[in-house]
Every structure is written in C-alpha cells, then in structure tokens.
Scaffold this active site. Sequence first.
Site, short mmCIF file in Angstrom:
data_model
loop_
_atom_site.label_atom_id
_atom_site.label_comp_id
_atom_site.label_asym_id
_atom_site.label_seq_id
_atom_site.Cartn_x
_atom_site.Cartn_y
_atom_site.Cartn_z
CG LEU A 19 -2.18 -0.86 1.13
CD1 LEU A 19 -2.80 -1.02 2.51
CD2 LEU A 19 -3.18 -0.26 0.16
CE1 TYR A 171 -2.39 -4.43 11.33
CE2 TYR A 171 -4.57 -5.44 11.31
CZ TYR A 171 -3.62 -4.66 10.70
OH TYR A 171 -3.86 -4.09 9.48
CE LYS A 175 -3.04 -1.04 11.13
NZ LYS A 175 -2.27 0.06 10.48
#
Length: 302
Positions: A19, A171, A175
């Site tokens: 990305l 994670y 996030k």
Amino acid sequence: MTGIADGRVVVVTGAGRGLGRAHALAFAAEGAKVVVNDLGVGLDGVPGADSPAGRVADEIRAAGAEAVAHGGDIATDAGAASLVASALETYGRLDTLVNNAGFLRDRMLVNLDEDDWDAVLRVHLKGHFLTLKHAAAHWRAEAKAGRAPRARVVNTSSGAGLLGSVGQGNYSAAKAGIVALTLVAAAELGRYGVQVNAIAPAARTRMTERTFAEAMAAPDAGFDAMAPENVSPLVVWLGSPGSAGVTGRVFEAEGGRITVMEGWRPGPTADKGARWSPAEAGEAALKLLAEAGAPGAVYGAD
C-alpha cells in the site's frame, strides 16, 4: 507533471512495498514530491538487507517526478524527527503525512507474548504518534508565524481495529488506537490548518496475502479488486487541497468501494434517576440490548 497534488511535499511511511508504495507512486503521478520512508523489515518487523525505499524513490524519479528515500525508524523519536527534517531540508516544506508503516505478529491471546504485543503497538500506534507529533509541531510553528498551512494527515487503521480480528489482538488494539488518535488530532490541530483522517483499507499486501488468498486466487478478469493501487486514489484526495473541510473521518476502501465509517454513537438508553441495584441494572441492560442493533462480526469468528 501536474495533478491534484501538484507541488505538494508528501511523506509516506512504510512506502517500500504494498500500500505504501502504491500511495507514493500515486502522489507522484499527481505532481507531488515524495519522501519515501521504509525501514526495510520483514513481515515480523526484523530489518532486511535491502532498501525498498530507495527502489521506490528511483522508480518515481524514473517516471519524471521528484522523490527522496528515508530509511529511519519512525517508531523512535529521533527517526520520526529526521523524517520530517528530511522533507524540510530537501524540499523546504511539508504538506501531507501518510502514516502507513506496520507489520504483523499474529497469535491467539493465550499465546501472545509481551514482546509481540509491544512490537506491534510500537510500530503501528507509536509510529503514527511520533511522526504526527513532529509534523504537527512544524505546522503549528508555521501557523503561528502567519504561514497558515493546508496540511493533511492520512492515518492507516484497519477493519481489525473497527471490528476486531481473531488471532490479532495486538494488531486490532493498535489499529483501534489509531482511530482514536485520528479523532483527537483532528480536534486539536484544526486551528493550525491541519486536517486528519484515517482509512481502513482492504488490499493485497505482504501482510494480507493469507487473509485474501481466495480473492487473489481468482481475480476478476477485468478488475483486480485486491490491488493496493485501488486504495491510493482516496488517500491522494485526502492528502490534497481538494479535501478541504474533511477531517476527523474514517473511510473503508476496498476495490472500487469507498465507505464512510460511523463510529460509536449513543444507542438505546435508560435512566432511573437514582442508583440501580445489580439486578435492576441487568434487567435494564437486557431490555436495551433487545432494542439495539447487532454488533458487526469480529473477523475470523465462527
């Protein structure tokens, strides 16, 4: 080379692959000068021998745009400060910060080591905080000097941060923290001409190749919905002057779909006007739950 980011100086972290690389190339194609940051680590965060940031910067320059590579660790104060300094020293300004860097150390909670927790929170959440802090300090100084910026920050959350993901407690927590950080930064920095938004992308990267294995095995012949390049147009727009007035928002981006995500809002409520007994509180909670909508499913849950 002109476009909606013409003349802007854009920093992209974790831009050596996936990305981040797609974002860097897309900004350059729209006329931006790009600072390509990547530490060059593997999926587990261990540094490798190559320099993906340098390769992407070379790719941008070969296409006729301007770029410089930065290989510092943005999860350290010195590394984040040097990243902002690299933009200022090379191009004399900083307009857009795209926080993208991250890696995975997936474990079920009972098997999740403290080191794996700390490492993922460090890169994802602390890495967002430190770059944002140093960029914001520069923009605040510019605003106080009468040079009001039209600055943009695009943070990277995840569906795991919005709904949770089995086997990704570290994670998901990182996030989710990025979403809260985005909301706070948008509220605090608006007075200095800084807009802060977040994306929750779904795309094929080194981190998601197992998650999207089925989608990647049989892509549509005319459109690869999992290509990371599909996410970048929204990121470029959020990082451009064209997004004026948009701040404190979270967008999902996947394939050709863009969704504005709506976070926690008050739902059904009950007020006794006095203290509840435990039994009364439980009875009231059950009634409220019967009126409330069902929560979204946690990724990977049965």
